[in-house]
Design an enzyme around this catalytic site. Structure first.
Site, PDB file in Angstrom:
ATOM      1  N   SER A  42     130.188  -3.314  20.507  1.00 19.47           N
ATOM      2  CA  SER A  42     130.400  -1.869  20.434  1.00 19.47           C
ATOM      3  C   SER A  42     130.347  -1.184  21.803  1.00 19.47           C
ATOM      4  CB  SER A  42     129.288  -1.289  19.540  1.00 19.47           C
ATOM      5  OG  SER A  42     129.047   0.067  19.831  1.00 19.47           O
ATOM      6  N   GLY A  43     131.279  -0.261  21.997  1.00 20.27           N
ATOM      7  CA  GLY A  43     131.260   0.536  23.226  1.00 20.27           C
ATOM      8  C   GLY A  43     130.115   1.541  23.214  1.00 20.27           C
ATOM      9  N   ASP A  54     129.132   7.211  25.773  1.00 19.03           N
ATOM     10  CA  ASP A  54     130.286   6.418  25.328  1.00 19.03           C
ATOM     11  C   ASP A  54     131.578   7.165  25.672  1.00 19.03           C
ATOM     12  OD1 ASP A  54     131.892   4.573  24.047  1.00 19.03           O
ATOM     13  OD2 ASP A  54     131.451   5.309  22.035  1.00 19.03           O
ATOM     14  N   ASP A  81     135.188  -3.977  21.505  1.00 19.71           N
ATOM     15  CA  ASP A  81     135.607  -2.581  21.425  1.00 19.71           C
ATOM     16  C   ASP A  81     136.207  -2.194  22.789  1.00 19.71           C
ATOM     17  OD1 ASP A  81     135.864   0.125  21.203  1.00 19.71           O
ATOM     18  OD2 ASP A  81     133.754   0.532  20.755  1.00 19.71           O
ATOM     19  N   GLU A 110     142.014   1.798  20.660  1.00 15.88           N
ATOM     20  CA  GLU A 110     142.181   3.045  19.906  1.00 15.88           C
ATOM     21  C   GLU A 110     143.169   3.969  20.599  1.00 15.88           C
ATOM     22  OE1 GLU A 110     137.902   3.721  20.341  1.00 15.88           O
ATOM     23  OE2 GLU A 110     138.344   5.740  21.081  1.00 15.88           O
ATOM     24  N   ASN A 118     133.304   9.154  22.353  1.00 16.91           N
ATOM     25  CA  ASN A 118     132.887   8.613  21.052  1.00 16.91           C
ATOM     26  C   ASN A 118     133.366   9.534  19.933  1.00 16.91           C
ATOM     27  OD1 ASN A 118     130.635   8.549  18.724  1.00 16.91           O
ATOM     28  ND2 ASN A 118     130.886   6.537  19.632  1.00 16.91           N
ATOM     29  N   ARG A 155     143.486   0.726  16.353  1.00 20.79           N
ATOM     30  CA  ARG A 155     142.633   1.728  15.684  1.00 20.79           C
ATOM     31  C   ARG A 155     143.238   3.110  15.861  1.00 20.79           C
ATOM     32  NH1 ARG A 155     136.335   2.472  17.565  1.00 20.79           N
ATOM     33  NH2 ARG A 155     136.161   4.744  17.408  1.00 20.79           N
ATOM     34  N   HIS A 186     139.720   5.047  11.148  1.00 18.87           N
ATOM     35  CA  HIS A 186     138.374   5.573  11.357  1.00 18.87           C
ATOM     36  C   HIS A 186     138.240   6.957  10.724  1.00 18.87           C
ATOM     37  CE1 HIS A 186     134.440   5.446  12.754  1.00 18.87           C
ATOM     38  NE2 HIS A 186     134.573   5.796  14.021  1.00 18.87           N
TER      39      HIS A 186
HETATM   40  C1  SPV Z   1     131.629   1.894  18.681  1.00 16.38           C
HETATM   41  O1  SPV Z   1     130.743   1.264  18.084  1.00 16.38           O
HETATM   42  O2  SPV Z   1     131.608   2.054  19.905  1.00 16.38           O
HETATM   43  C2  SPV Z   1     132.769   2.439  17.956  1.00 16.38           C
HETATM   44  C3  SPV Z   1     132.578   2.900  16.594  1.00 16.38           C
HETATM   45  O3  SPV Z   1     133.825   2.563  18.529  1.00 16.38           O
HETATM   46  S1  SPV Z   1     132.260   4.609  16.662  1.00 16.38           S
HETATM   47  O4  SPV Z   1     130.977   4.793  17.305  1.00 16.38           O
HETATM   48  O5  SPV Z   1     132.237   5.020  15.286  1.00 16.38           O
HETATM   49  O6  SPV Z   1     133.322   5.256  17.379  1.00 16.38           O
HETATM   50 MG    MG Z   2     133.649   2.558  20.538  1.00 16.65          MG
END
Ligand code: SPV
Ligand code: MG
Length: 303
Positions: A42-43, A54, A81, A110, A118, A155, A186
């Site tokens: 995950s980012g 993020d 990610d 994405e 984020n 995404r 999403h």
């Molecule tokens: C992440 O886990 O970094 C994602 C999911 O991309 S979200 O946080 O829902 O964007």
């Molecule tokens: Mg992310």
């Protein structure tokens, strides 16, 4: 089986599968030991573990370094990610080359601008790029990858940015045409309604991935009925560690001793086990004995 091969099988298995988030090598190992078939790198959580937001504040090579440790320490596939690809198609091409070198099984990209934000941060700067520009990044992955099993998950953030389901469907259709192995739809809604409505109209064109962070109370059977291929539990290892660390820190601070926190912490032996210290002990035995034998032979020759 190479890690990339198994992610392709997972996406196409016809069963609902689950990946859990990890943000470093240790958490990745724990995810694997729990029995998950794959890891979501995950980012959000890798940047949070660096004390960053993020929003691509960590550079892509800093992120790659974390990923390399995770890959070295695990044997199940990692879905990375890759945010919005750290630039245009050309940055994506270089990214894919570096991911394959590290045995990363797939990348999720994405369709937001770079730098991205984020999806749950309510702020400006949540704009989409054009479907064409994003499709060119997907094509760049497919044209660059050497391993035929490497996967790209496309995404769409259409629903996150306030667009309707038709826009999400149109975009995903284009991304599928560009070669995406799966699409990720999403949503930040508290229920899965819009996700279910998307999957009904998507009609299994290619595997669908979801991130039910906000609609996590939805019964798993609803995801199965909607023919979803993969659920990403995207941040739970980091959230677990935050709560755990806060409790232990407060207890040690209050009591001036870790005695009261004893049942909240892993024993030292558990750290050594997770580090594979026993493998080093076996290797030491082999190499130190070998060194001794050679020194002995040398001493005999000299005599
Ligand atoms: C992440 O886990 O970094 C994602 C999911 O991309 S979200 O946080 O829902 O964007
Ligand atoms: Mg992310």
């Amino acid at each position: 089986m190479p890690k990339s091969n198994s992610i392709k099988n997972i996406l196409q298995s016809g069963r609902l599968e689950f990946f859990l988030e990890a943000h470093n090598a240790l958490s990745a190992r724990i995810v694997e030991e729990a029995g998950f078939s794959g890891i979501w790198a995950s980012g959000l959580t890798s940047s949070a573990s660096l004390g960053l937001r993020d929003c691509n504040e960590a550079s892509w090579t800093q992120t790659l370094d974390i990923l390399e440790f995770m890959s070295d320490h695990t044997s199940i596939p990692i879905l990375f990610d890759g945010d919005s690809g750290f630039g245009n198609f050309n940055n994506v091409r270089r990214l894919v080359k570096k991911l394959e070198q590290r045995q990363i099984a797939g990348v999720c990209l994405e369709d937001k601008e770079y730098p991205k934000k984020n999806s749950f941060i309510a702020s400006e700067g949540q704009a989409l790029i054009s479907a064409g520009e994003f499709a060119s990044k997907i094509k760049a992955v497919k044209d660059t990858q050497i391993d035929p099993h490497f996967c790209v998950v496309a995404r769409t953030e259409a629903l996150i940015t306030g667009n309707d389901i038709n826009e999400a469907l149109d975009r995903c259709y284009m991304y599928h045409q560009a070669g995406a192995d799966a699409v990720l739809i999403h949503s930040k809604k508290k229920t899965a309604d819009e996700i279910i409505s998307f999957t009904r109209q998507w009609n299994n064109l290619c595997p669908v991935v979801i991130v039910p962070t906000t609609y996590d109370k939805t019964p798993i059977s609803a995801f199965e009925e909607a023919n979803i291929s993969l659920v990403l539990w995207a941040n739970h290892m980091l959230r677990a560690s935050i709560e755990g660390m806060k409790k232990v820190a407060a207890s040690i601070f209050a009591h001036k001793t870790p005695i009261a926190a004893d049942n909240m912490i892993a024993p030292l032996e558990e750290i050594f086990r997770l580090q594979n210290v026993s493998e080093l002990e076996e290797a030491e035995h082999i190499y130190y004995s070998y060194a001794k034998d050679i020194d002995f032979l040398k001493a005999q020759r000299a005599a």
